[in-house]
Design a protein around this motif. Structure first.
Motif, PDB file in Angstrom:
ATOM      1  N   LEU A 180      -7.857   4.397   4.071  1.00  0.00           N
ATOM      2  CA  LEU A 180      -6.741   5.098   3.426  1.00  0.00           C
ATOM      3  C   LEU A 180      -6.898   6.608   3.585  1.00  0.00           C
ATOM      4  O   LEU A 180      -5.918   7.331   3.823  1.00  0.00           O
ATOM      5  N   GLN A 181      -8.132   7.070   3.457  1.00  0.00           N
ATOM      6  CA  GLN A 181      -8.396   8.500   3.616  1.00  0.00           C
ATOM      7  C   GLN A 181      -8.229   8.918   5.076  1.00  0.00           C
ATOM      8  O   GLN A 181      -7.598   9.938   5.386  1.00  0.00           O
ATOM      9  N   LYS A 182      -8.775   8.094   5.968  1.00  0.00           N
ATOM     10  CA  LYS A 182      -8.767   8.446   7.390  1.00  0.00           C
ATOM     11  C   LYS A 182      -7.382   8.353   8.005  1.00  0.00           C
ATOM     12  O   LYS A 182      -6.949   9.252   8.735  1.00  0.00           O
ATOM     13  N   GLU A 183      -6.671   7.260   7.731  1.00  0.00           N
ATOM     14  CA  GLU A 183      -5.384   7.030   8.380  1.00  0.00           C
ATOM     15  C   GLU A 183      -4.220   7.716   7.673  1.00  0.00           C
ATOM     16  O   GLU A 183      -3.248   8.124   8.320  1.00  0.00           O
ATOM     17  N   PHE A 184      -4.312   7.833   6.327  1.00  0.00           N
ATOM     18  CA  PHE A 184      -3.160   8.315   5.555  1.00  0.00           C
ATOM     19  C   PHE A 184      -3.473   9.539   4.685  1.00  0.00           C
ATOM     20  O   PHE A 184      -2.599  10.015   3.971  1.00  0.00           O
ATOM     21  N   ASN A 185      -4.731   9.996   4.727  1.00  0.00           N
ATOM     22  CA  ASN A 185      -5.156  11.143   3.914  1.00  0.00           C
ATOM     23  C   ASN A 185      -4.879  10.905   2.426  1.00  0.00           C
ATOM     24  O   ASN A 185      -4.424  11.797   1.700  1.00  0.00           O
ATOM     25  N   ILE A 186      -5.187   9.682   1.972  1.00  0.00           N
ATOM     26  CA  ILE A 186      -4.970   9.300   0.580  1.00  0.00           C
ATOM     27  C   ILE A 186      -6.309   8.991  -0.077  1.00  0.00           C
ATOM     28  O   ILE A 186      -7.099   8.185   0.431  1.00  0.00           O
ATOM     29  N   ASP A 187      -6.580   9.656  -1.191  1.00  0.00           N
ATOM     30  CA  ASP A 187      -7.773   9.348  -2.001  1.00  0.00           C
ATOM     31  C   ASP A 187      -7.348   8.330  -3.059  1.00  0.00           C
ATOM     32  O   ASP A 187      -6.619   8.663  -3.997  1.00  0.00           O
ATOM     33  N   TYR A 188      -7.832   7.105  -2.919  1.00  0.00           N
ATOM     34  CA  TYR A 188      -7.350   6.009  -3.767  1.00  0.00           C
ATOM     35  C   TYR A 188      -8.424   5.524  -4.742  1.00  0.00           C
ATOM     36  O   TYR A 188      -8.320   4.431  -5.298  1.00  0.00           O
ATOM     37  N   ARG A 189      -9.452   6.350  -4.958  1.00  0.00           N
ATOM     38  CA  ARG A 189     -10.586   5.898  -5.783  1.00  0.00           C
ATOM     39  C   ARG A 189     -10.193   5.642  -7.231  1.00  0.00           C
ATOM     40  O   ARG A 189     -10.631   4.652  -7.836  1.00  0.00           O
ATOM     41  N   GLU A 190      -9.406   6.504  -7.819  1.00  0.00           N
ATOM     42  CA  GLU A 190      -9.029   6.324  -9.221  1.00  0.00           C
ATOM     43  C   GLU A 190      -8.150   5.088  -9.400  1.00  0.00           C
ATOM     44  O   GLU A 190      -8.291   4.346 -10.379  1.00  0.00           O
ATOM     45  N   GLU A 191      -7.239   4.872  -8.455  1.00  0.00           N
ATOM     46  CA  GLU A 191      -6.390   3.686  -8.527  1.00  0.00           C
ATOM     47  C   GLU A 191      -7.226   2.407  -8.390  1.00  0.00           C
ATOM     48  O   GLU A 191      -6.961   1.409  -9.072  1.00  0.00           O
ATOM     49  N   GLN A 192      -8.228   2.465  -7.522  1.00  0.00           N
ATOM     50  CA  GLN A 192      -9.112   1.302  -7.383  1.00  0.00           C
ATOM     51  C   GLN A 192      -9.864   1.029  -8.675  1.00  0.00           C
ATOM     52  O   GLN A 192      -9.947  -0.117  -9.140  1.00  0.00           O
ATOM     53  N   LYS A 193     -10.413   2.080  -9.262  1.00  0.00           N
ATOM     54  CA  LYS A 193     -11.169   1.937 -10.499  1.00  0.00           C
ATOM     55  C   LYS A 193     -10.313   1.340 -11.611  1.00  0.00           C
ATOM     56  O   LYS A 193     -10.760   0.444 -12.349  1.00  0.00           O
ATOM     57  N   ALA A 194      -9.083   1.806 -11.722  1.00  0.00           N
ATOM     58  CA  ALA A 194      -8.175   1.305 -12.770  1.00  0.00           C
ATOM     59  C   ALA A 194      -7.832  -0.164 -12.537  1.00  0.00           C
ATOM     60  O   ALA A 194      -7.784  -0.962 -13.481  1.00  0.00           O
ATOM     61  N   ALA A 195      -7.602  -0.535 -11.274  1.00  0.00           N
ATOM     62  CA  ALA A 195      -7.252  -1.923 -10.966  1.00  0.00           C
ATOM     63  C   ALA A 195      -8.421  -2.858 -11.243  1.00  0.00           C
ATOM     64  O   ALA A 195      -8.240  -3.948 -11.810  1.00  0.00           O
ATOM     65  N   LEU A 196      -9.628  -2.464 -10.873  1.00  0.00           N
ATOM     66  CA  LEU A 196     -10.790  -3.333 -11.059  1.00  0.00           C
ATOM     67  C   LEU A 196     -11.162  -3.479 -12.537  1.00  0.00           C
ATOM     68  O   LEU A 196     -11.733  -4.497 -12.935  1.00  0.00           O
ATOM     69  N   ALA A 197     -10.833  -2.465 -13.335  1.00  0.00           N
ATOM     70  CA  ALA A 197     -11.103  -2.555 -14.783  1.00  0.00           C
ATOM     71  C   ALA A 197     -10.279  -3.661 -15.425  1.00  0.00           C
ATOM     72  O   ALA A 197     -10.668  -4.207 -16.468  1.00  0.00           O
ATOM     73  N   LYS A 198      -9.141  -4.016 -14.803  1.00  0.00           N
ATOM     74  CA  LYS A 198      -8.286  -5.077 -15.331  1.00  0.00           C
ATOM     75  C   LYS A 198      -8.545  -6.424 -14.664  1.00  0.00           C
ATOM     76  O   LYS A 198      -7.951  -7.434 -15.069  1.00  0.00           O
ATOM     77  N   ASP A 199      -9.413  -6.436 -13.676  1.00  0.00           N
ATOM     78  CA  ASP A 199      -9.693  -7.659 -12.903  1.00  0.00           C
ATOM     79  C   ASP A 199     -10.842  -8.404 -13.574  1.00  0.00           C
ATOM     80  O   ASP A 199     -12.011  -8.062 -13.412  1.00  0.00           O
ATOM     81  N   THR A 200     -10.524  -9.446 -14.342  1.00  0.00           N
ATOM     82  CA  THR A 200     -11.545 -10.154 -15.117  1.00  0.00           C
ATOM     83  C   THR A 200     -12.570 -10.843 -14.211  1.00  0.00           C
ATOM     84  O   THR A 200     -13.755 -10.904 -14.545  1.00  0.00           O
ATOM     85  N   GLN A 201     -12.120 -11.368 -13.085  1.00  0.00           N
ATOM     86  CA  GLN A 201     -13.073 -12.013 -12.173  1.00  0.00           C
ATOM     87  C   GLN A 201     -14.042 -10.980 -11.606  1.00  0.00           C
ATOM     88  O   GLN A 201     -15.239 -11.234 -11.487  1.00  0.00           O
ATOM     89  N   TRP A 202     -13.533  -9.801 -11.256  1.00  0.00           N
ATOM     90  CA  TRP A 202     -14.397  -8.736 -10.742  1.00  0.00           C
ATOM     91  C   TRP A 202     -15.434  -8.342 -11.789  1.00  0.00           C
ATOM     92  O   TRP A 202     -16.611  -8.166 -11.459  1.00  0.00           O
ATOM     93  N   GLN A 203     -15.023  -8.231 -13.030  1.00  0.00           N
ATOM     94  CA  GLN A 203     -15.961  -7.864 -14.090  1.00  0.00           C
ATOM     95  C   GLN A 203     -17.025  -8.943 -14.278  1.00  0.00           C
ATOM     96  O   GLN A 203     -18.193  -8.644 -14.521  1.00  0.00           O
ATOM     97  N   GLU A 204     -16.621 -10.201 -14.152  1.00  0.00           N
ATOM     98  CA  GLU A 204     -17.590 -11.296 -14.258  1.00  0.00           C
ATOM     99  C   GLU A 204     -18.602 -11.239 -13.113  1.00  0.00           C
ATOM    100  O   GLU A 204     -19.802 -11.432 -13.323  1.00  0.00           O
ATOM    101  N   ILE A 205     -18.114 -10.939 -11.935  1.00  0.00           N
ATOM    102  CA  ILE A 205     -19.002 -10.824 -10.778  1.00  0.00           C
ATOM    103  C   ILE A 205     -20.011  -9.698 -10.990  1.00  0.00           C
ATOM    104  O   ILE A 205     -21.211  -9.851 -10.715  1.00  0.00           O
ATOM    105  N   GLN A 206     -19.539  -8.552 -11.474  1.00  0.00           N
ATOM    106  CA  GLN A 206     -20.432  -7.413 -11.678  1.00  0.00           C
ATOM    107  C   GLN A 206     -21.512  -7.737 -12.712  1.00  0.00           C
ATOM    108  O   GLN A 206     -22.672  -7.321 -12.579  1.00  0.00           O
TER     109      GLN A 206
END
Length: 403
Positions: A180-206
């Motif tokens: 996303l950064q390389k092809e579109f010059n988009i920093d998507y880290r905060e959006e990723q963090k917010a999405a994973l905080a709501k992902d119950t399966q991801w939290q279980e994995i962690q």
């Protein structure tokens, strides 16, 4: 360089190549379907691997785990794909689809692999259709989102690629952030963090990953092994090849600690062949090969790893350890030429290693190569000035012979 094309190639290669350095046993050396399959994996994508997969399928019985047949077909298809026999690769993938149409994981893999063959054949639209089917069969599907994004980029369909990369990032793919950064010059880290905080399966994995790390710290390797396998299967259920391979690298490490060297080779090989090699993983593979197959096998893996990761400190440390061990064995057997070669190689990776270069000098001295011995004695003193008194008689004698 065409970045979109390289991105697609990376996505395709990441799910296919299973490369391993293992023993040279023939296919008849395996004793049941599972063992034949594992030996096929350890042979990489070769004709020899196909022979193991063929025998594994022949040894399947009514009591065999059906998942094993899926793995055999997938592995054999991957080998044919790597060998560019696309017709036979498609035969295996299509059989996989037809064999277990109610198995979503099998269907997704079959469609995905078929998409890869189409992409390699230049049929990008067909590949996208197959990737889309794989995603529909088994969502969320990080690996096929990545492949489809690569195909979209190669076709110039940037809006479609952007949507796939964003969804990948929200599912936990670090590689998506990079693209996303390389092809579109988009920093998507905060959006990723917010999405994973709501992902119950991801939290279980962690949470499970954290518990596995604690088991490793406490040297409870069997418990860590079992839990990491569960975590890897959870990533596999998300079709998240990137994070699954990171877990398989941890499994290889734990299996080495458990002295399950064959298992360590299998998992390390899957990581390397799956497109996530590193110096640390090559070190695990080298360690397992050393204990399972001997010094030569361990050194060979190290050398292959160092070609790709010449600055890996873990790999350099293990390689120099093996070199010094091999050198010591050769020296005790009065095989001074080999001893010199191994000691000098160890020194080349660390020019402050006074011990290795000192014994390289002694080896050359005993072999009668006084000019080479003198050169090495001088390097030993340069590395450690306190050796000057100990080595002066040897230096003086070598000078007299050279002059």
């Amino acid at each position: 360089m065409n970045t979109s094309k390289s991105l697609l190639q990376q996505f395709i290669l990441s799910s296919f190549f299973l490369v391993s350095i293992c023993s040279s046993a023939l296919a008849q050396d395996c004793f049941d379907a599972n063992d034949c399959y594992l030996q096929g994996v350890n042979k990489g994508n070769t004709l020899e691997a196909i022979a193991f997969f063929d025998k594994a399928e022949a040894l399947m019985t009514s009591d065999s785990n059906k998942k094993l047949l899926y793995d055999i077909l997938s592995g054999r298809g991957n080998a044919y794909y790597t060998l560019k026999d696309y017709t036979k690769a498609l035969q295996n993938y299509n059989k996989l689809i037809q064999l277990r149409p109610d198995d979503k994981q099998a269907l997704s893999v079959g469609y995905s692999n078929r998409g890869n063959v189409m992409s390699s054949s230049g049929n990008l639209e067909g590949a996208i259709a197959s990737y889309t089917k794989a995603i529909e069969v088994l969502p969320p599907n990080v690996s096929n989102l990545s492949r489809r994004a690569g195909a979209y980029l190669e076709l110039g369909k940037r809006d479609e690629a952007l949507a796939d990369l964003k969804l990948m990032a929200e599912l936990g793919a670090e590689s998506a952030l990079y693209h996303l950064q390389k092809e579109f010059n988009i920093d998507y880290r905060e959006e990723q963090k917010a999405a994973l905080a709501k992902d119950t399966q991801w939290q279980e994995i962690q949470a499970k990953k954290a518990q596995a790390e604690k088991y490793i710290t406490d040297e409870k390797y069997q418990e860590a092994n079992d839990l990491l396998i569960v975590v890897g299967d959870m990533f596999r259920a998300r079709n998240d090849n990137e994070n699954k391979l990171a877990i398989w690298a941890d499994v290889a490490h734990v299996k080495n600690r458990k002295k399950d060297y064959r298992g360590a080779m299998t998992f390390a090989s899957m990581v390397i062949g799956g497109g996530a090699p590193s110096g640390a993983v090559y070190t695990e593979l080298a360690l397992a090969n050393y204990y399972e197959n001997g010094m030569s096998a361990g050194l060979n893996v190290c050398e292959q790893g160092l070609e790709k990761f010449p600055k890996s400190s873990t790999l350099i440390d293990f390689y120099t350890y093996l070199c010094r061990t091999a050198a010591g064995n050769a020296y005790r057997e009065k095989n001074y030429q080999d001893a010199f070669s191994f000691y000098y190689t160890a020194y080349e990776y660390n020019n402050k290693d006074a011990v290795s270069i000192k014994y390289a000098a002694h080896s050359a001295y005993n072999a009668g190569y006084f000019g080479k011995a003198l050169e090495c004695y001088n390097k030993a003193v340069a590395a450690d000035a306190s050796l000057n008194g100990e080595l002066k008689p040897f230096i003086d004698y070598c000078k007299s012979k050279v002059n």
